[in-house]
Scaffold this motif. Structure first.
Motif, short mmCIF file in Angstrom:
data_model
loop_
_atom_site.label_atom_id
_atom_site.label_comp_id
_atom_site.label_asym_id
_atom_site.label_seq_id
_atom_site.Cartn_x
_atom_site.Cartn_y
_atom_site.Cartn_z
N GLY A 152 0.79 -1.22 0.00
CA GLY A 152 0.00 0.00 0.00
C GLY A 152 0.82 1.27 0.00
N GLY A 153 2.08 1.16 -0.40
CA GLY A 153 2.96 2.33 -0.43
C GLY A 153 3.96 2.38 0.71
N LEU A 154 3.76 1.60 1.76
CA LEU A 154 4.70 1.61 2.89
C LEU A 154 6.09 1.16 2.49
CD1 LEU A 154 2.51 0.26 5.81
CD2 LEU A 154 3.31 2.59 5.47
N GLU A 155 6.17 0.33 1.46
CA GLU A 155 7.48 -0.15 1.01
C GLU A 155 8.37 1.01 0.58
OE1 GLU A 155 4.68 -0.41 -2.52
OE2 GLU A 155 4.53 -0.90 -0.40
N LEU A 156 7.78 2.14 0.19
CA LEU A 156 8.57 3.31 -0.22
C LEU A 156 9.39 3.86 0.95
CD1 LEU A 156 5.89 5.11 -2.40
CD2 LEU A 156 7.80 3.69 -3.17
N LEU A 157 8.91 3.67 2.16
CA LEU A 157 9.64 4.13 3.35
C LEU A 157 10.82 3.22 3.67
CD1 LEU A 157 6.60 4.94 5.66
CD2 LEU A 157 7.94 6.56 4.29
N PHE A 158 10.81 2.02 3.08
CA PHE A 158 11.82 1.01 3.38
C PHE A 158 12.60 0.63 2.13
CE2 PHE A 158 8.73 0.81 6.73
CZ PHE A 158 9.47 0.57 7.87
N ASP A 159 12.97 1.64 1.37
CA ASP A 159 13.82 1.46 0.18
C ASP A 159 13.21 0.47 -0.82
OD1 ASP A 159 16.11 2.31 -1.18
OD2 ASP A 159 17.31 0.63 -0.46
N ASN A 160 11.88 0.55 -0.97
CA ASN A 160 11.12 -0.28 -1.91
C ASN A 160 11.18 -1.78 -1.62
OD1 ASN A 160 9.95 1.79 -3.48
ND2 ASN A 160 11.93 2.09 -4.46
N GLU A 161 11.54 -2.15 -0.40
CA GLU A 161 11.53 -3.57 -0.03
C GLU A 161 10.10 -3.94 0.36
OE1 GLU A 161 14.83 -5.57 2.07
OE2 GLU A 161 15.36 -3.51 2.61
N LYS A 162 9.54 -4.91 -0.32
CA LYS A 162 8.18 -5.36 -0.02
C LYS A 162 8.16 -6.52 0.96
CE LYS A 162 6.01 -3.73 -4.17
NZ LYS A 162 4.89 -3.92 -5.07
N LYS A 163 9.25 -7.27 1.01
CA LYS A 163 9.32 -8.42 1.91
C LYS A 163 10.77 -8.63 2.31
CE LYS A 163 7.95 -13.27 2.23
NZ LYS A 163 7.26 -14.38 1.57
N PHE A 164 11.00 -8.79 3.60
CA PHE A 164 12.35 -9.09 4.08
C PHE A 164 12.27 -9.80 5.42
CE2 PHE A 164 11.27 -4.71 5.14
CZ PHE A 164 11.63 -4.57 6.47
N ASN A 165 13.34 -10.46 5.76
CA ASN A 165 13.43 -11.20 7.02
C ASN A 165 14.37 -10.46 7.96
OD1 ASN A 165 11.82 -13.47 6.18
ND2 ASN A 165 13.52 -14.04 4.88
N ILE A 166 14.03 -10.48 9.23
CA ILE A 166 14.90 -9.89 10.24
C ILE A 166 15.05 -10.86 11.40
CG2 ILE A 166 14.24 -7.52 9.62
CD1 ILE A 166 12.62 -7.42 12.24
N ASP A 167 16.10 -10.67 12.15
CA ASP A 167 16.28 -11.36 13.42
C ASP A 167 16.12 -10.30 14.50
OD1 ASP A 167 16.75 -13.95 12.45
OD2 ASP A 167 18.84 -13.46 12.02
N LEU A 168 14.97 -10.31 15.14
CA LEU A 168 14.61 -9.30 16.14
C LEU A 168 15.08 -9.75 17.51
CD1 LEU A 168 12.82 -6.68 16.43
CD2 LEU A 168 11.01 -8.23 17.18
N PRO A 169 15.69 -8.87 18.29
CA PRO A 169 16.03 -9.25 19.67
C PRO A 169 14.79 -9.74 20.42
CG PRO A 169 17.08 -7.18 19.10
CD PRO A 169 16.13 -7.50 17.97
N THR A 170 14.95 -10.76 21.23
CA THR A 170 13.81 -11.34 21.95
C THR A 170 13.30 -10.45 23.07
OG1 THR A 170 15.27 -12.55 23.44
CG2 THR A 170 14.49 -13.72 21.49
N LYS A 171 14.15 -9.56 23.56
CA LYS A 171 13.79 -8.71 24.69
C LYS A 171 14.02 -7.24 24.36
CE LYS A 171 13.19 -12.13 27.68
NZ LYS A 171 11.91 -12.46 28.22
N THR A 172 13.19 -6.38 24.93
CA THR A 172 13.37 -4.94 24.82
C THR A 172 14.49 -4.51 25.76
OG1 THR A 172 11.83 -4.38 26.60
CG2 THR A 172 10.88 -4.67 24.38
N LYS A 173 14.86 -3.24 25.71
CA LYS A 173 15.89 -2.72 26.62
C LYS A 173 15.46 -2.88 28.07
CE LYS A 173 17.34 0.68 23.27
NZ LYS A 173 17.25 2.07 22.84
N ASP A 174 14.14 -2.87 28.30
CA ASP A 174 13.59 -3.00 29.65
C ASP A 174 13.46 -4.46 30.10
OD1 ASP A 174 13.33 -0.22 29.67
OD2 ASP A 174 11.26 -0.31 28.95
N GLY A 175 13.82 -5.40 29.21
CA GLY A 175 13.74 -6.81 29.55
C GLY A 175 12.39 -7.45 29.26
N ASN A 176 11.48 -6.69 28.64
CA ASN A 176 10.18 -7.24 28.29
C ASN A 176 10.27 -8.06 27.00
OD1 ASN A 176 8.87 -5.90 30.47
ND2 ASN A 176 8.90 -4.02 29.27
N ALA A 177 9.33 -8.97 26.82
CA ALA A 177 9.29 -9.77 25.59
C ALA A 177 9.01 -8.87 24.39
CB ALA A 177 8.22 -10.84 25.71
N ALA A 178 9.65 -9.19 23.27
CA ALA A 178 9.45 -8.41 22.05
C ALA A 178 8.01 -8.53 21.58
CB ALA A 178 10.40 -8.91 20.96
#
Length: 106
Positions: A14-40
């Motif tokens: 819907g146009g959001l990919e324009l904010l992310f260098d035209n990437e429509k799909k990508f994979n990330i490895d997100l940290p499991t915990k926030t800086k406060d120690g809460n679950a992601a």
């Protein structure tokens, strides 16, 4: 993937990919915990995407007040995020999160 990260698939439409260098799909490895120690959760993911993956400087087109802005549909594994607890949904390995802008200029 390590024990400290969660593999997540991100999809943008819907146009959001324009904010992310035209990437429509990508994979990330997100940290499991926030800086406060809460679950992601989705709100943490939104901030992470803005800080580490967004190429455009218009963060407010995606995020406002710690969550996705109004007018963006969020699907968690093809289910509306409202059914899953919205921004508080705790992310699980191999989740697919789809962000779709329903806002149209004119």
């Amino acid at each position: 993937m390590s024990a400290d990260t969660i593999p997540i698939t991100i999809e943008l439409a819907g146009g959001l990919e324009l904010l992310f260098d035209n990437e429509k799909k990508f994979n990330i490895d997100l940290p499991t915990k926030t800086k406060d120690g809460n679950a992601a959760n989705i709100n943490y993911l939104v901030d992470h995407l803005c800080v580490h993956h967004m190429k455009d400087t218009r963060r407010d087109m995606f995020e406002i007040n710690g969550t996705v802005r109004a007018g963006i549909l969020v699907l968690i594994n093809d289910a509306d995020w409202e059914l899953e607890g919205e921004g508080e949904y705790e992310l699980q390995p191999k989740d697919t999160i789809l962000f779709v802008s329903t806002l149209h200029g004119g």
